[in-house]
Write a protein that holds these residues in place. Structure first.
Motif, PDB file in Angstrom:
ATOM      1  N   GLN A   1      -8.139  -1.207  -1.565  1.00  0.00           N
ATOM      2  CA  GLN A   1      -7.472  -2.201  -0.718  1.00  0.00           C
ATOM      3  C   GLN A   1      -8.133  -2.271   0.650  1.00  0.00           C
ATOM      4  OE1 GLN A   1      -5.117  -4.326  -1.594  1.00  0.00           O
ATOM      5  NE2 GLN A   1      -5.118  -5.249   0.450  1.00  0.00           N
ATOM      6  N   ARG A   7      -6.534   3.500  -5.074  1.00  0.00           N
ATOM      7  CA  ARG A   7      -6.005   2.151  -4.874  1.00  0.00           C
ATOM      8  C   ARG A   7      -6.004   1.782  -3.394  1.00  0.00           C
ATOM      9  NH1 ARG A   7      -0.371   0.924  -7.622  1.00  0.00           N
ATOM     10  NH2 ARG A   7      -1.696   1.473  -9.419  1.00  0.00           N
ATOM     11  N   ASN A   8      -5.627   2.737  -2.538  1.00  0.00           N
ATOM     12  CA  ASN A   8      -5.649   2.468  -1.097  1.00  0.00           C
ATOM     13  C   ASN A   8      -7.065   2.247  -0.592  1.00  0.00           C
ATOM     14  OD1 ASN A   8      -2.880   2.714  -0.930  1.00  0.00           O
ATOM     15  ND2 ASN A   8      -2.952   4.914  -0.437  1.00  0.00           N
TER      16      ASN A   8
END
Length: 307
Positions: free
Chosen positions: A8, A4-5
């Motif tokens: 992003q 997820r990071n």
């Protein structure tokens, strides 16, 4: 969590890849010159954009000189006259065109494109067409040719101040150039109106035409009308191209019909090249535009929940 990071970071990276060049160009070519203009307005900057802070600082003297200059205040009066002509004329014409095109059942896209096409034309080119072909001051111009058919005398349209025929030339060229753009805004507003309102009005016995327009169509266009009015006033403040290209010649610019930007152009880039004084006038004009725009927005109630 790491995936997820990573996603992003990728989104942030691609955001700056696409937005970064535009943000950089906006800062370099818009915001930095604006801030530098404010900086110059406090200096005696003749023929230079890098005055000596210790020697050339004059404080608010440039602002005081500009506000006491009758030529500058007259240019603001010219803007007021121009706005009184062009704002209601453009508003009415663009709304009328939008209503007409919106009622078409066939070839709507064709007529929408035809009326919008002048918005893509250069202001300089349009001004030269008006000056050289339509309102030429000799008998060969289209307007004077039509007057000749009714045995009327030719008119020097751009040099006659009594009556001030130059306003007819200036207003008509701006009207032709921008009416199509604002027609598109009104069309968008018209297509957002719920058709059930017209059906309910017909059931209640409302007559088609003026009665329906007054009580349903125009009130539903309130937000669009406010936006159009604000844009028209701001555009009128920024008028330069048509005035300069219509009225200026090898002898310079005449003393009449001189809007603020034309006056500031000659102040900053004329023989004296007083960039400090011109910058002070530009700041005054920018503040005036902001005050008028905010005042109009508050008067129309722009941004209210019930607007």
């Amino acid at each position: 969590m790491s995936d997820r990071n990573t996603q992003q970071r990728h989104r942030t990276l691609w955001f700056w890849v696409f937005v970064g060049p535009f943000a950089l160009g906006l800062g370099v070519f818009t915001y930095i010159p604006l801030l530098w203009s404010v900086y110059l307005s406090f200096f005696d900057a003749h023929n230079t954009v890098t005055p000596d802070p210790a020697r050339d600082f004059v404080g608010f003297d440039n602002y005081a000189q500009m506000l006491n200059d009758s030529a500058f205040t007259d240019s603001l009066l010219t803007f007021v006259v121009f706005s009184l002509f062009i704002v209601p004329a453009t508003f009415a014409l663009s709304l009328a065109l939008a209503l007409m095109v919106n009622r078409l059942r066939r070839a709507q896209a064709f007529f929408r494109s035809v009326f919008f096409l002048p918005a893509a034309c250069s202001y300089v080119v349009a001004a030269l067409i008006w000056k050289m072909s339509i309102f030429n001051g000799v008998r060969f111009g289209l307007a004077n040719t039509l007057l000749g058919y009714v045995d009327a005398d030719s008119v020097a349209w751009l040099s006659t101040t009594d009556p001030p025929w130059h306003w007819l030339v200036i207003v008509t060229v701006r009207l032709w150039l921008q009416a199509g753009f604002f027609m598109i805004l009104f069309l968008a507003g018209l297509q957002r109106i719920n058709p059930q309102l017209y059906e309910a009005a017909a059931v209640d016995g409302a007559k088609p035409g003026w009665q329906v327009f007054r009580h349903i169509t125009f009130p539903q266009l309130r937000a669009t009308s406010v936006a159009v009015t604000l844009l028209l006033v701001i555009n009128a403040f920024q008028a330069f191209d048509e005035f300069y290209n219509l009225l200026a010649d090898s002898r310079g610019y005449p003393p009449y019909a001189r809007p603020p930007l034309v006056y500031l152009y000659y102040t900053a880039l004329g023989q004296g090249q007083n960039l400090g004084l011109g910058s002070a006038g530009a700041v005054i004009l920018a503040v005036l535009i902001a005050v008028v725009t905010i005042g109009q927005a508050r008067w129309f109630g722009l941004g209210r929940k019930d607007a």
